[in-house]
Design a protein around this motif. Sequence first.
Motif, mmCIF file in Angstrom:
data_model
loop_
_atom_site.group_PDB
_atom_site.id
_atom_site.type_symbol
_atom_site.label_atom_id
_atom_site.label_comp_id
_atom_site.label_asym_id
_atom_site.label_seq_id
_atom_site.Cartn_x
_atom_site.Cartn_y
_atom_site.Cartn_z
ATOM 1 N N ARG A 91 5.526 33.478 -16.582
ATOM 2 C CA ARG A 91 4.864 33.981 -15.377
ATOM 3 C C ARG A 91 5.002 35.488 -15.282
ATOM 4 N NH1 ARG A 91 3.048 30.379 -11.713
ATOM 5 N NH2 ARG A 91 4.448 28.615 -11.778
ATOM 6 N N GLU A 92 6.201 35.951 -15.548
ATOM 7 C CA GLU A 92 6.461 37.388 -15.496
ATOM 8 C C GLU A 92 5.596 38.131 -16.523
ATOM 9 O OE1 GLU A 92 7.975 39.085 -13.351
ATOM 10 O OE2 GLU A 92 7.900 41.009 -14.408
ATOM 11 N N ILE A 93 5.478 37.559 -17.711
ATOM 12 C CA ILE A 93 4.674 38.201 -18.754
ATOM 13 C C ILE A 93 3.204 38.230 -18.344
ATOM 14 C CG2 ILE A 93 3.907 38.037 -21.160
ATOM 15 C CD1 ILE A 93 6.767 39.013 -20.850
ATOM 16 N N VAL A 94 2.746 37.190 -17.697
ATOM 17 C CA VAL A 94 1.352 37.188 -17.226
ATOM 18 C C VAL A 94 1.125 38.347 -16.271
ATOM 19 C CG1 VAL A 94 -0.339 35.977 -15.778
ATOM 20 C CG2 VAL A 94 0.891 34.737 -17.562
ATOM 21 N N ARG A 95 2.075 38.547 -15.392
ATOM 22 C CA ARG A 95 1.953 39.640 -14.426
ATOM 23 C C ARG A 95 1.856 40.971 -15.157
ATOM 24 N NH1 ARG A 95 4.933 43.139 -11.426
ATOM 25 N NH2 ARG A 95 6.854 42.681 -12.571
ATOM 26 N N VAL A 96 2.750 41.197 -16.074
ATOM 27 C CA VAL A 96 2.790 42.466 -16.810
ATOM 28 C C VAL A 96 1.536 42.643 -17.670
ATOM 29 C CG1 VAL A 96 4.041 43.754 -18.586
ATOM 30 C CG2 VAL A 96 5.304 42.536 -16.813
ATOM 31 N N LEU A 97 1.175 41.615 -18.414
ATOM 32 C CA LEU A 97 0.036 41.743 -19.327
ATOM 33 C C LEU A 97 -1.282 41.867 -18.581
ATOM 34 C CD1 LEU A 97 0.727 39.370 -22.367
ATOM 35 C CD2 LEU A 97 1.314 41.759 -22.059
ATOM 36 N N THR A 98 -1.385 41.235 -17.420
ATOM 37 C CA THR A 98 -2.632 41.351 -16.655
ATOM 38 C C THR A 98 -2.827 42.799 -16.242
ATOM 39 O OG1 THR A 98 -2.377 39.093 -15.820
ATOM 40 C CG2 THR A 98 -3.929 40.525 -14.654
ATOM 41 N N ARG A 99 -1.789 43.389 -15.724
ATOM 42 C CA ARG A 99 -1.886 44.786 -15.317
ATOM 43 C C ARG A 99 -2.224 45.670 -16.506
ATOM 44 N NH1 ARG A 99 3.218 46.416 -14.629
ATOM 45 N NH2 ARG A 99 2.960 47.977 -16.226
ATOM 46 N N ARG A 100 -1.516 45.430 -17.611
ATOM 47 C CA ARG A 100 -1.739 46.273 -18.793
ATOM 48 C C ARG A 100 -3.118 46.059 -19.395
ATOM 49 N NH1 ARG A 100 3.964 46.004 -22.175
ATOM 50 N NH2 ARG A 100 5.247 46.978 -20.549
ATOM 51 N N SER A 101 -3.553 44.814 -19.394
ATOM 52 C CA SER A 101 -4.859 44.510 -19.963
ATOM 53 C C SER A 101 -5.956 45.185 -19.153
ATOM 54 C CB SER A 101 -5.035 42.994 -20.015
ATOM 55 O OG SER A 101 -6.365 42.658 -20.290
ATOM 56 N N LEU A 102 -5.854 45.112 -17.851
ATOM 57 C CA LEU A 102 -6.838 45.767 -16.988
ATOM 58 C C LEU A 102 -6.825 47.278 -17.219
ATOM 59 C CD1 LEU A 102 -6.239 43.685 -13.731
ATOM 60 C CD2 LEU A 102 -8.374 43.757 -15.041
ATOM 61 N N SER A 103 -5.634 47.848 -17.282
ATOM 62 C CA SER A 103 -5.535 49.299 -17.513
ATOM 63 C C SER A 103 -6.151 49.692 -18.835
ATOM 64 C CB SER A 103 -4.081 49.752 -17.519
ATOM 65 O OG SER A 103 -3.454 49.389 -16.332
ATOM 66 N N LYS A 104 -5.841 48.917 -19.845
ATOM 67 C CA LYS A 104 -6.350 49.251 -21.183
ATOM 68 C C LYS A 104 -7.863 49.174 -21.244
ATOM 69 C CE LYS A 104 -4.238 49.005 -25.409
ATOM 70 N NZ LYS A 104 -3.946 48.311 -26.649
ATOM 71 N N ALA A 105 -8.400 48.115 -20.639
ATOM 72 C CA ALA A 105 -9.849 47.971 -20.655
ATOM 73 C C ALA A 105 -10.498 49.170 -19.956
ATOM 74 C CB ALA A 105 -10.253 46.663 -19.992
ATOM 75 N N CYS A 106 -9.931 49.551 -18.821
ATOM 76 C CA CYS A 106 -10.471 50.700 -18.088
ATOM 77 C C CYS A 106 -10.368 51.978 -18.904
ATOM 78 C CB CYS A 106 -9.724 50.885 -16.774
ATOM 79 S SG CYS A 106 -10.114 49.606 -15.585
#
Lengths: 296, 159, 749
Positions: free
Chosen positions: A274-289
């Motif tokens: 769950r914690e990794i999902v939180r971190v990766l979601t934020r990072r994935s969104l940032s990276k895409a942007c």
Amino acid sequence: MMGCIRKFEYQAPRTLEEALEILGAHRNKAGILAGGTDLVVQLKQGVKRPACVVDVKKIPELNVLDWNPEEGLRIGAAVPISRILTFPVVRERYSILAQACSGMGSTQLRNRATLGGNVCNAAPSADSAPALLCLGAGATLASGKGSRVISLEEFFLSPGETVRLDTELLVEIRIPTPEAFSAGSYLKHATRERMDIAVAGVASFLTFSTPDRELKSIRIALGAVAPRPVRATRAEDVLTKTSFGRQAVEAAAEQAADEAEPISDVRGSLEYRREIVRVLTRRSLSKACESLGINI
Amino acid sequence: MPESNGDKIELNIRVNGQNRVLTVEPYRTLLEILRYELGLTGTKEGCGSGNCGSCTVLLDGKAVNSCLVLVAEVEGKEITTIEGLSLRGELHPLQQAFIDEGAVQCGFCTPGVILTAKSFLESNPRPTETQIRRAIAGNLCRCTGYDKIVRAIMRVANQ
Amino acid sequence: MSEYAVIGKSVPRIDALKKVTGEAIYSGDITLPHMLHGKALRSPYPHAVIKRLDVTRARALDGVKAVITAADVPGFKVKSELSCPEAPHLARDKAVYAGQPIAVVAATSLRIAEEAIGLIDVEYEELPPLLDTAEAMKPDAPLIYPDLFTNRFGRGPTGKDNTPGNIAWHVIFERGNLETGFKGADLVLENTYRTQIVHQGYLEPMAAVADVDGDGKITVWTQNQGLFTARGTIADFLEVPLHRIKVMPVEIGGAFGGKTYQLLSPLCVLLSMKTGCPVRMEMTRDEVLAASRPAPGASITVKMGATRQGQITAISLSMFFDEGAFPERPYSMNAALTGIGLYRIPNLKLEVMDVLTNKVPAGSYRAPAAPPAAFAIESQLDLISRSLGIDPLQLRILNVAAEGDLLPNGAPLPRVGFKETLLKMADTLNERGKSGNRGIACGFWRGAAGTFAASLYVNGDGTVTLATGVADVSGSRTGMVQLVAEEMGLPIETVAIATGDSDTAPYADMSTGSRTAYSLGTAVVEACRDAKAQLIGRAAKILEKDEGEIEYSRGVFRVRGNPDKSITLAKVARSSLFSPGEGPVIGRGSVGMPPFAPMIAVHAAEVDVDKETGKIKFLSYVAAQDVGKAINPAIVEGQIQGAVAQGIGWALMEDYIFDKGVMQNTSLLDYRMPTAADVPPVETVLVEVGSPSGPYGIRAVGEPPMVPVLAAVANAIHSATGVRIKELPMTPEVILKALKAQEASSSKG
């Protein structure tokens, strides 16, 4: 435990009709062989014991790898991952898919494994799935009765189970051409750099409108943290309903973590996932942007 | 056409530049056939599940785990094993580099990683160290810590 | 420094060519006519009585030629499982670990053998398994063996206990006075560390082929770390005399201590005896992981006292090894001997126990017992250095032992390069500048010494052939060829090495414990000197001079002061084949347990930790080591780099995940070993403080670099994050958990 492969009848149909006839006759006693990187292991483990193994690599429709603006990207079910990665359009227009594929397995596995196989094997951690969900991909299933197209969102049922009937063959995955000013990112967390199953995987795909850079659409998909690859729709809602920026992204990440239904297994505990999902979601969104020049 | 009823099938394959005709059961793996029907024991079995790369061969020029390839799938195909790498007794530059750099210890992973490296360099002639390490990530080695293997591959890339 | 012709040169390994072409033959590559395939039925339960075992249906299957059980092993009625631990103990009345072989089938194909396994009828009565050392150590714990009596060694009563238990060995070394020592300390720190079961991870699964001919002569091809040791195990297990067994040399696909066990060959021999055919057995990767001999898990409690200036005044170390189901080589002895070899500590107590549980039996793995011991001690020293504000390397230098200092068992250290290596590492790190992400750790290995012989044949054309019986697990053949070339003053191309079989080769001990180059080297040099002495005698005769007047250099015997009177080695050798009254020139060397030559390794790791996921990336890794004299620097470097990679796997990702005593992660996907993308380049720094006893001052090199890795990584993580992890493996999840706990406690203020 691994052992010798039990006897089976081998068929390598050269046409789709032939293949469908065989499936129609054998139904759940047929094992479909594309890359073999999942099936052969299952045969050795005795987990699958088909009376007939149907090698689909000779069927022309399953080897299509094509793109045009109207129809989008067509990836035949038997096209190896390595071939997908060298198709220029994939890197140019479907970078998120390239990201997902390049992290799969090893050089050797990518030379055999197929997108079709990855999707039909339906592991919750399937690396291609989150990206395909974000891209709005559809699966074309053919049977003796005709064919149907199923959105990937409806394709997966549970670990190892899909909507594909025993009499059906996955022919291709079709991915519409993304809108302009779109980008995506797939991030996978595993212990080893390569050659590992995702403990959690997050794909996000954003489309902005030009020139005002307003968020037009957002898709977030999660892998390895539910019985099947899933869209994090509540996380998406957070982003569509609030003004886009760092805070919204973090709130979406929290929501995605909440939406995930991970389990604890030999690769990780559910809390960690769950914690990794939180971190990766934020990072994935940032990276895409970032790849669109948008900084949040 | 190699189809069968669980009995043996006739297979036409090209191994290390030689045409071979085999009569084998379709449910055996390419690895088994190479080692036990053709006596090419240079290709090794380390795990049987595609996780170690010791069984790597080139199938139509591409590195694959032969433990995951059913023999029936290779009808009409070209297979290169480690034995096929040295032409007329002359070592392939990778083989020589592995010797010169001290990249060989127990040697069990060696055939597989050399073949993976060969096909990798053919499509990536100027790789970075990171790219090399990722390319051979499917070839486990327990003896060398990979250092000298990477150096050997880099050496050939820089030639 | 090129004082030597070939010693110190990185000549290519002589076995490399055959390995890069695929010609090298490993045990699994051997096929013989009429060969049968063997397969074992293994217990699914960690602890179960075998109430009924019926192999009738299996025997009746077409293609099955024999089925054996414990009842077929000679002397099974009286032999205890506790004897001959390297052998494959077929379960008798009960199975004591999941994966224990119960019966073995030999059939005309592997497929049929597998089918036959499915036809063996077994009725098990499950018993509660002992899966925890704490449980197993309790005085009222159920006994795994009714006849296991604890062996005690060291301080206190020595010898076997009277009441049976589950503790195989209990070793205590003491000196000085702990209480006084701790009283004199300004800082006393106590912590418990835990290490997990890990596998040696050799790429080549165990395999064996055995053939018993009509005369009863047994020929065996199998991986081993000692032809003669393997022969001995087979002889013990099957109660046959040694001279009836011939073990053939084969290439070995990695061993690291895990192939000192003959888990297949005795079974193949027995099946061959029964069937009259050669029999092959190979383990699958699942069997290798679940049912061979991994390194035991350990729990280590260490209490250390130090003065404000950093002097360690006292140490108390207590270690428990979870040895699984067979009492093997005492890990406890190793731990007690190697645990505190590096430091001069006046007051100490080392108490170590080998505890049995119903898990896969433990075996040796590269510097057995030393890595867990060092994990605890070097982590502890790191904590002390942080508390006292002393540089961690300086703390080691302050306390390091030197020649003459006593090991815990009372033995004095010979000349060692401890301080030199520490100083060399300090220099190296100074050059690089400070780093906030760095951890250093040291490792000690006492070294083993073995019994080896070697023969040097001087051939009629002046080439020489060195005959040994050594299993080459570390490149020893190349090193020996270099030694011979140097000693005989001959070009390296004229030196051949032949590894014989156990009938024809000179005796060789196990290739373990880092004893090979060191002990065998001594025998080889002796053989060379013996050959040279004989040759000088022959040359003197031919040149009609006294032996004292003959000089030898680079293949030529000359009369001192008369350079025109000379004769080549080739001619001398040739004539020795035709000289009346004399025989061929054969140099002999034989060494028995030369004095040990301890080693030190000092490592510095730099890591970057992703504080949101716990994932680790290595920024750099430097490994310094006192190698005495590197015969072949490239081989030495390769040994060090390989050990570091294994240590990284042990530290970060490898684990045995059990569910009710059954291993769950038996594939190489979920038993995670580092790939090329997971390890950094390893820089090696070779220090050469010659050993007083090794030829050319060599020290063994294979094991020391394994020892410090676990702590070096843990210490680096502490530097990078402020978090101390005391349990392995330090997976990203474990690291993140520790980071979060630290965050929580610091926010509480």
